[in-house]
Scaffold this active site. Structure first.
Site, PDB file in Angstrom:
ATOM      1  N   ASP A   9     -44.330 -71.427  46.162  1.00 44.66           N
ATOM      2  CA  ASP A   9     -43.881 -70.607  47.288  1.00 44.66           C
ATOM      3  C   ASP A   9     -44.997 -70.696  48.325  1.00 44.66           C
ATOM      4  OD1 ASP A   9     -43.363 -68.577  49.085  1.00 44.66           O
ATOM      5  OD2 ASP A   9     -43.466 -66.950  47.607  1.00 44.66           O
ATOM      6  N   LYS A  72     -48.033 -71.242  58.691  1.00 46.32           N
ATOM      7  CA  LYS A  72     -46.647 -71.572  58.354  1.00 46.32           C
ATOM      8  C   LYS A  72     -45.704 -71.318  59.531  1.00 46.32           C
ATOM      9  CE  LYS A  72     -43.117 -69.950  55.137  1.00 46.32           C
ATOM     10  NZ  LYS A  72     -42.905 -69.131  53.945  1.00 46.32           N
ATOM     11  N   GLU A 173     -36.085 -70.411  50.548  1.00 46.06           N
ATOM     12  CA  GLU A 173     -36.632 -69.233  49.850  1.00 46.06           C
ATOM     13  C   GLU A 173     -35.535 -68.307  49.307  1.00 46.06           C
ATOM     14  OE1 GLU A 173     -39.240 -67.774  52.878  1.00 46.06           O
ATOM     15  OE2 GLU A 173     -40.607 -69.465  52.619  1.00 46.06           O
ATOM     16  N   ASP A 195     -34.959 -60.333  53.067  1.00 51.21           N
ATOM     17  CA  ASP A 195     -36.350 -60.804  53.016  1.00 51.21           C
ATOM     18  C   ASP A 195     -37.112 -60.325  54.249  1.00 51.21           C
ATOM     19  OD1 ASP A 195     -38.738 -62.197  53.022  1.00 51.21           O
ATOM     20  OD2 ASP A 195     -37.862 -64.163  52.650  1.00 51.21           O
TER      21      ASP A 195
END
Ligand code: AMP
Length: 504
Positions: A9, A72, A173, A195
């Site tokens: 992850d 990211k 994800e 999320d």
């Protein structure tokens, strides 16, 4: 025997690796000191040493210019995009325009690309995993946000290559979280993955039928995350201090840094307690040189009032995405939580109200994604009895720019992948030599407001009068959301090769 494929992850704030044993039991890979996550931070110290993870985090306050976090969010984005403007305001390191209109980050006097930074983080997880498992890890399944476009996904592959880590598959994800929940169940249900992490929010609706995980719809907000909750609390603290002392601390960068750290800590503590004291000694000087402390009590209800509008926004997205899946909130069987900010009780209560059920406790918000990636990795092993089919959707439309600068949509948002379409182009000039097309990804109506994926050139067209050469281009989006093109001359059947260039 081949070394195992691990699951990674690659998170915005923290990254985490996991591995399955031969029975399909997944373990998170522990880092030194028993932590399961590694901060996604890279730095170069004043001696020129590379630091990754906790080592980088520890020296961040002393060396903010050479400490990169949040990489990211910048991977694969154009320098001109809004996210870059936002990040420049928030970070201490220098972000500048790269060669191909992408981004370069200056760390320790060196120009680094985002793929270099992501590769260091992947390399760290690989190193930790190799030492934990006692063998050299060479392959991984890596997760990415559902909203990542083609360029961003390509960037993750490149980052892996840079450290000799073969990325055997990229999965989204939310799909990984759904795998962590339903991999071993013979079930038939619709789950919503809510999320809310440090910087972004997304909701995905996934139907699970036996071992088929099908994303029905996905959507989110890349400017809504835990950091906005921190900011709301910071504004409250500043205004309270100003009312008491008539001093605006916002103009003092050192005081702001201390308040920012404290605000986040208080926010996190308020998920477990109803009141938390907030104290920062010697925050500033009063007139006459008397030191002043910042002291206040923050109640959970205060934080909830300050951030209710942010929580509301997530439910606007939930309503839209669930509608796009053709469902009603009550038809969602389980809600899975991912991301640290979902620990806030207000969020869990609002989820219970909106969906009519409390969120599932069977997956862990920080671990589910890595666990799902490891389960998927294990399913690729010949010895595994697990086989999954992942059916995904495109998070944003893919279009080509037409001669009049408007867009021709090739694939719509939420269309299933893998997918394919073809378009026939006809030359519009005599003896036209090449066919050039610009491809963008995004839901905006204009070319400029979308992300340029690349400019594709098919060269060496057959000579002929205008309109006489017809080229059929086949656009293919892989199961991982990556676009490729092939073209052939329709009259001769000759296949043509292309070159790709990404620029503004
Ligand atoms: P992630 O990107 O999933 O690691 O999430 C990080 C975000 O979650 C940060 O904004 C944290 O402040 C926030 N967070 C972590 N733990 C908690 C908690 N117990 N309550 C509220 N927010 C939290």
């Amino acid at each position: 025997m081949k070394s195992p494929i691990i699951g990674i992850d690659l998170g915005t704030t923290n990254s985490c690796g996991a591995v399955s044993d031969e029975n399909g039991n997944v373990t998170l890979i522990p880092y030194r000191g028993g932590q399961f996550t590694v901060p996604s931070i890279f730095a170069i110290d004043d001696k020129g040493n590379d630091l990754v993870g906790y080592e980088a985090q520890r020296q961040w306050q002393l060396n903010p210019k050479n400490t990169v976090f949040g990489a990211k969010r910048l991977l694969g984005v154009n320098f001109e995009s809004e996210i870059v403007r936002e990040m420049i305001k928030r970070v201490g390191y220098e972000i500048k325009r790269g060669d191909a209109d992408d981004i370069t980050i200056v760390v320790g006097g060196k120009d680094l690309r985002l793929t270099d930074i992501s590769s260091r983080i992947l390399g760290k997880i690989r190193e930790v995993a190799s030492s934990y498992l006692g063998e050299d890890i060479k392959r991984a399944v890596v997760t990415v946000p559902a909203y990542y476009n083609d360029r961003q996904r390509q960037g993750v592959y490149e980052a892996g290559e840079l450290v000799g880590l073969e990325i055997v598959r990229i999965i989204n994800e939310p799909t990984a979280a759904a795998l962590a929940y339903g991999a071993r169940k013979n079930t038939n249900e619709s789950v919503a993955v809510y999320d809310l992490g440090g910087g972004t929010f997304d909701l995905s609706v996934i139907s699970i039928r036996d071992r088929v995980f099908e994303v029905r719809s996905t959507g989110g907000n890349i400017f809504l995350g835990g950091i906005d909750f921190d900011n709301a609390l910071i504004q409250y603290i500043l205004s309270d201090f100003n009312t008491q002392h008539g001093i605006d601390l916002a103009t003092d960068p050192i005081a702001m840094q201390r308040i920012r750290d404290m605000a986040e800590r208080v926010k996190v503590d308020l998920s477990a307690r109803h009141e938390v004291p907030l104290s920062v000694p010697f925050i500033t000087m009063a007139g006459g040189g008397k030191p002043l402390d910042l002291n206040m009590i923050v109640r959970r209800v205060d934080l909830e009032a300050l951030t209710a509008h942010l929580v509301d926004k997530t439910f606007d997205t939930c309503a839209r995405v669930i509608d796009e899946a053709g469902l009603k909130p009550s038809e969602i069987d389980q809600v899975l939580l991912v991301g640290g900010q979902t620990r806030m009780p207000l969020i869990q209560n609002r989820i219970a109200d909106f969906f009519g059920k409390v969120p599932s406790k069977s997956v862990h918000p920080d671990e589910a994604v890595a666990i799902g990636a490891a389960l998927y990795a294990w399913s690729l092993d010949d010895r595994s009895d697990l086989r999954f089919q992942l059916l995904d959707v495109l998070p944003m439309a893919i279009s080509i720019e037409k001669a009049d600068a408007t867009l021709h949509r090739l694939f719509g948002r939420n269309c299933s992948v893998p997918n394919q379409c073809q378009v026939t182009f006809t030359t519009h000039r005599d003896n036209q030599k090449d066919l050039v097309m610009r491809i963008v990804q995004g839901d905006a109506a204009t070319v400029h407001d979308n992300t340029l994926l690349g400019e594709f050139t098919f060269a060496d067209l057959r000579p002929g009068g205008a309109g006489s050469v017809r080229v059929e281009v086949v656009f293919t989006v892989s199961a991982e959301g990556i676009l490729s093109l092939t073209a052939k001359d329709l009259d001769t059947g000759t296949q043509m090769s292309h070159t790709v260039k990404i620029e503004s």
